[in-house]
Design a protein around this motif. Sequence first.
Motif, mmCIF file in Angstrom:
data_model
loop_
_atom_site.group_PDB
_atom_site.id
_atom_site.type_symbol
_atom_site.label_atom_id
_atom_site.label_comp_id
_atom_site.label_asym_id
_atom_site.label_seq_id
_atom_site.Cartn_x
_atom_site.Cartn_y
_atom_site.Cartn_z
ATOM 1 N N PRO A 194 52.566 53.208 23.463
ATOM 2 C CA PRO A 194 51.552 54.466 23.559
ATOM 3 C C PRO A 194 51.454 54.723 25.268
ATOM 4 C CG PRO A 194 50.678 51.898 24.500
ATOM 5 C CD PRO A 194 52.200 51.676 23.452
ATOM 6 N N GLU A 195 51.423 56.224 25.267
ATOM 7 C CA GLU A 195 50.920 57.468 26.128
ATOM 8 C C GLU A 195 49.835 57.956 26.245
ATOM 9 O OE1 GLU A 195 54.126 61.322 24.503
ATOM 10 O OE2 GLU A 195 54.356 58.876 25.492
ATOM 11 N N LEU A 196 49.466 58.896 26.987
ATOM 12 C CA LEU A 196 48.113 60.082 26.714
ATOM 13 C C LEU A 196 48.911 61.310 26.571
ATOM 14 C CD1 LEU A 196 45.680 60.449 26.590
ATOM 15 C CD2 LEU A 196 44.701 59.938 28.225
ATOM 16 N N GLY A 197 49.832 62.014 26.160
ATOM 17 C CA GLY A 197 49.708 63.161 25.611
ATOM 18 C C GLY A 197 49.220 64.371 25.813
ATOM 19 N N CYS A 287 42.366 55.330 9.350
ATOM 20 C CA CYS A 287 43.710 55.220 8.482
ATOM 21 C C CYS A 287 44.659 55.593 9.029
ATOM 22 C CB CYS A 287 42.963 56.294 7.465
ATOM 23 S SG CYS A 287 44.437 56.631 6.467
ATOM 24 N N LEU A 288 44.778 56.174 11.039
ATOM 25 C CA LEU A 288 45.967 56.967 11.176
ATOM 26 C C LEU A 288 45.956 56.239 12.665
ATOM 27 C CD1 LEU A 288 45.054 61.238 10.899
ATOM 28 C CD2 LEU A 288 47.215 59.368 9.349
ATOM 29 N N GLY A 289 45.248 54.526 12.456
ATOM 30 C CA GLY A 289 44.982 53.926 13.781
ATOM 31 C C GLY A 289 45.735 55.104 14.641
ATOM 32 N N LEU A 290 44.091 55.654 15.468
ATOM 33 C CA LEU A 290 44.036 55.961 16.204
ATOM 34 C C LEU A 290 43.635 55.897 17.343
ATOM 35 C CD1 LEU A 290 44.445 59.323 17.999
ATOM 36 C CD2 LEU A 290 42.733 60.448 16.576
ATOM 37 N N GLY A 312 37.978 45.125 17.092
ATOM 38 C CA GLY A 312 39.115 46.140 18.056
ATOM 39 C C GLY A 312 39.395 47.259 17.740
ATOM 40 N N ALA A 313 38.388 47.767 17.150
ATOM 41 C CA ALA A 313 39.314 49.526 16.562
ATOM 42 C C ALA A 313 38.583 50.174 17.680
ATOM 43 C CB ALA A 313 38.890 49.599 14.986
ATOM 44 N N THR A 339 47.487 50.246 21.457
ATOM 45 C CA THR A 339 48.219 49.679 20.727
ATOM 46 C C THR A 339 47.568 48.670 20.146
ATOM 47 O OG1 THR A 339 50.340 49.654 22.025
ATOM 48 C CG2 THR A 339 50.118 48.212 20.540
ATOM 49 N N ASP A 340 46.695 47.631 20.704
ATOM 50 C CA ASP A 340 46.015 46.673 19.653
ATOM 51 C C ASP A 340 44.523 47.818 18.925
ATOM 52 O OD1 ASP A 340 47.637 44.901 20.864
ATOM 53 O OD2 ASP A 340 45.906 44.006 22.905
ATOM 54 N N MET A 341 44.296 48.309 19.577
ATOM 55 C CA MET A 341 42.938 49.067 19.111
ATOM 56 C C MET A 341 44.164 50.038 17.630
ATOM 57 S SD MET A 341 40.825 52.219 20.664
ATOM 58 C CE MET A 341 40.238 50.808 22.130
ATOM 59 N N ALA A 342 44.971 50.492 17.867
ATOM 60 C CA ALA A 342 45.249 50.909 16.956
ATOM 61 C C ALA A 342 45.999 50.126 15.407
ATOM 62 C CB ALA A 342 46.333 51.800 17.056
#
Length: 363
Positions: A194-197, A287-290, A312-313, A339-342
Amino acid sequence: MKIVFRADASLDIGTGHIMRCLTLADALKSKGAECHFICREHVGHLIAHVRIAGHEAHSLPLTRSEKTHAGQMDGSAPKHAQWLGVSQQEDALDSINVLKRIQPDWLVVDHYALDFRWESELRPYADRLMVIDDLADRTHDCDLLLDQTYGRGSEEYRLLVPEACSLLCGSLYALLRPEFAQWRSYSLARRARPELGHLLITMGGVDRDNVTGRILETLAQGCLPESCCISIVMGENAPWLDPVRQTAAQLPWRASVIVGVKDMARLMAESDLAIGAAGATAWERCCLGLPTLLMVLADNQQAIAQSLQYAGAAQIIDQVSWKHGVVITELLSERRRMTDMARAASEIVDGMGAERLVYKIYG
């Protein structure tokens, strides 16, 4: 097979009902079905959009009468009765005139302002009737009902529909365009580190209260990494479109305002975090784990937001928790949460809901 959809879009209703019906219509058309839409000409309607998508659209005039007002004041009327613009009886008569010409196999109704009274009037003019709902707050007269809300159980509708009605409840049936399933593997693989780009902001097709603008003003205080870029998705009928463009141009990061996005699945797959409304696009992000920071913009979004946060989504934010961008700062310091949220989000929706529903309709 001929299928007629009765759904509306407006500044009050938003665009979600039309968009999810279009997803189903496209899936049905790919199987050879002929799809028609009946839409009233509210301010902010999407009738032209339906036609551009390749479906027939039959427009109903926006008129008001004394009966309309009386019908909306009736204590037995649906909670969102005013969204119809006319009484249920008037809308039924207008819709019957269209259905007589088409003689459809299915009539699909996706409208919070319509209930069993309207549906019973229309029943003789279609072989079967389907309702798309996510409120579970009124009685229906239908053969098939779909509620794609995560965690929704069929028992919540059992007393609201005929005994023989088939109930399809839960996010297994979330109506997503096929490109979301196609981008799913790529998107989920990106979430391992995970990053925030890339930040995605999407508050629905209307955002009449300019929540997007307030978010950008908060971001301007500097809570994002220097290298971050921002994509802001808005509808062509959004009343605050120009002010948002002006605010975005003044941000210290590269920010683009995208109107009428054509590749939302790719855009979501290539984003690291979303700030979004708890409407229909919530299922696309899952669906895309965003990873998503959710804002509740309407009463009917509350249940969706709560269920996603509980799983937790996503994380619900409000004006207090959002202040000064503290939420984003916390996420950046605890990236494991992203990561957990995704992972939790990806387990809710797999992108195959429309195919499951088409199989049910043709079966």
